[in-house]
Structures are given as structure tokens and as C-alpha cells.
Design a protein around this motif. Structure first.
Motif, PDB file in Angstrom:
ATOM      1  N   GLN A   4     -37.939 103.744  88.774  1.00  0.00           N
ATOM      2  CA  GLN A   4     -37.045 104.738  89.374  1.00  0.00           C
ATOM      3  C   GLN A   4     -36.964 106.005  88.522  1.00  0.00           C
ATOM      4  N   VAL A   5     -36.826 105.818  87.232  1.00  0.00           N
ATOM      5  CA  VAL A   5     -36.747 106.975  86.337  1.00  0.00           C
ATOM      6  C   VAL A   5     -38.072 107.743  86.356  1.00  0.00           C
ATOM      7  N   ALA A   6     -39.180 107.026  86.368  1.00  0.00           N
ATOM      8  CA  ALA A   6     -40.496 107.681  86.398  1.00  0.00           C
ATOM      9  C   ALA A   6     -40.637 108.539  87.656  1.00  0.00           C
ATOM     10  N   ARG A   7     -40.166 108.046  88.775  1.00  0.00           N
ATOM     11  CA  ARG A   7     -40.236 108.805  90.024  1.00  0.00           C
ATOM     12  C   ARG A   7     -39.442 110.108  89.927  1.00  0.00           C
ATOM     13  N   ILE A   8     -38.258 110.029  89.352  1.00  0.00           N
ATOM     14  CA  ILE A   8     -37.424 111.232  89.185  1.00  0.00           C
ATOM     15  C   ILE A   8     -38.090 112.212  88.232  1.00  0.00           C
ATOM     16  N   LEU A   9     -38.625 111.702  87.138  1.00  0.00           N
ATOM     17  CA  LEU A   9     -39.278 112.577  86.152  1.00  0.00           C
ATOM     18  C   LEU A   9     -40.522 113.232  86.741  1.00  0.00           C
ATOM     19  N   ASP A  10     -41.266 112.490  87.534  1.00  0.00           N
ATOM     20  CA  ASP A  10     -42.442 113.077  88.193  1.00  0.00           C
ATOM     21  C   ASP A  10     -42.028 114.178  89.164  1.00  0.00           C
ATOM     22  N   THR A  11     -40.901 113.976  89.837  1.00  0.00           N
ATOM     23  CA  THR A  11     -40.383 114.987  90.764  1.00  0.00           C
ATOM     24  C   THR A  11     -40.045 116.278  90.020  1.00  0.00           C
ATOM     25  N   LEU A  12     -39.494 116.140  88.823  1.00  0.00           N
ATOM     26  CA  LEU A  12     -39.135 117.314  88.027  1.00  0.00           C
ATOM     27  C   LEU A  12     -40.364 118.031  87.472  1.00  0.00           C
ATOM     28  N   GLY A  13     -41.478 117.322  87.380  1.00  0.00           N
ATOM     29  CA  GLY A  13     -42.703 117.933  86.861  1.00  0.00           C
ATOM     30  C   GLY A  13     -42.623 118.270  85.383  1.00  0.00           C
ATOM     31  N   VAL A  14     -41.988 117.407  84.602  1.00  0.00           N
ATOM     32  CA  VAL A  14     -41.823 117.659  83.170  1.00  0.00           C
ATOM     33  C   VAL A  14     -42.993 117.080  82.370  1.00  0.00           C
TER      34      VAL A  14
END
Length: 160
Positions: free
Chosen positions: A86-96
Motif C-alpha cells: 500500500q505504501v509503495a503504491r502511494i509513493l509511486d503515485t507521488l513519483g518520488v
């Protein structure tokens, strides 16, 4: 290969070596270019670090606004696996960047997981490069989602 050229005049004096002079000039120019490139690289790294520091609070606020889950060190390995996905999905969305991913996800570790992370950070050498996302996932999984559990789950899945 450059061969030194040194001839003598008929009067016994040295005639200046034009090839040697050219080689010296080229070597000097090369050294200057290397120094300039090193200075430019250092300036770029310093500028990037300043920009990252300046944008970090905004990035943290944006990350928190996406309501990432908290992980407290739950003994259920599947919960750890769900959290990291779940955290990986959010971080990928942010493009960091990978380094930013590690910084951001560490904000979501609480309780036992936070104590583990603090110990993990302290155990790293001072001169170690910043941890990348893949390395974080690896050490996190070793602690909270061990390979033996993953293997068992894979075997169960294969027998379905």
C-alpha cells in the motif's frame, strides 16, 4: 604514443621541443577541464540537496494527505506485506526518488516497527550512502515478512 622530440642545433644549443610544449599545454587544459567538471558536479549536488531540503515539508504534507497506512510491527507477516504494498503504491503515485520513499515511509512506522527502524538506521555506517527503496523493502521483509513465510505462502498458492 607521443615520442619526445629533442634535437640540437649545430651550435650545440637545444631547439625548443614543439611537441613537448603542445603536450604540456594539452595536459594543462585537461587538468583545468577536470577541475571545472568537479566544481560543477559539486555545485549541482549542493543545489539538489538544498532543493530536497526545501521541498521536504511540502512532500511530507502531500504524502500524509494520501492517508498512508501505519505499521506498528504487527506479528502477522501478511499485514506487513499488505502495508509495504500500500505504501509503495502511494509513493509511486507521488513519483518520488528511492531515497525519498525511504524517508517518507519511515514516518508511518510506529511502536515496535519504529524501534526496529531506529535501530536499523543507527546500525548503518556514518559514511554509508542513503538507503534506497529496494534495500528498505529487503530489510523490512527480513524482519516482518520472512522468507520462510513467503515460501510457505507460495507453496500454498501453487497447490490451489
Amino acid at each position: 604514443m607521443v615520442r619526445e622530440y629533442n634535437s640540437r642545433s649545430s651550435s650545440g644549443g637545444n631547439i625548443e621541443d614543439p611537441f613537448g610544449q603542445l603536450l604540456a599545454v594539452l595536459q594543462n587544459m585537461t587538468n583545468i577541464l577536470h577541475q571545472q567538471q568537479a566544481a560543477i558536479s559539486q555545485q549541482q549536488a549542493e543545489q539538489s540537496a538544498r532543493q530536497n531540503q526545501e521541498s521536504r515539508p511540502k512532500l511530507i504534507k502531500e504524502f500524509k494527505g494520501l492517508n498512508p497506512p501505519i505499521f506498528k510491527g504487527d506479528p502477522d507477516p501478511l499485514e506487513a506485506h499488505r502495508w509495504i504494498r500500500q505504501v509503495a503504491r502511494i509513493l509511486d503515485t507521488l513519483g518520488v526518488t528511492d531515497e525519498q520513499k525511504v524517508i517518507l515511509d519511515s514516518f508511518q512506522l510506529k511502536g515496535e516497527a519504529e524501534f526496529w527502524w531506529d535501530a536499523e538506521v543507527r546500525s548503518r555506517r556514518d559514511d554509508a550512502p542513503p538507503m534506497k527503496w529496494d534495500e528498505f523493502v529487503e530489510v523490512f521483509s527480513e524482519k516482518f515478512f520472512p522468507e520462510t513465510v513467503r515460501d510457505d505462502l507460495e507453496r500454498k498458492f501453487m497447490t490451489l
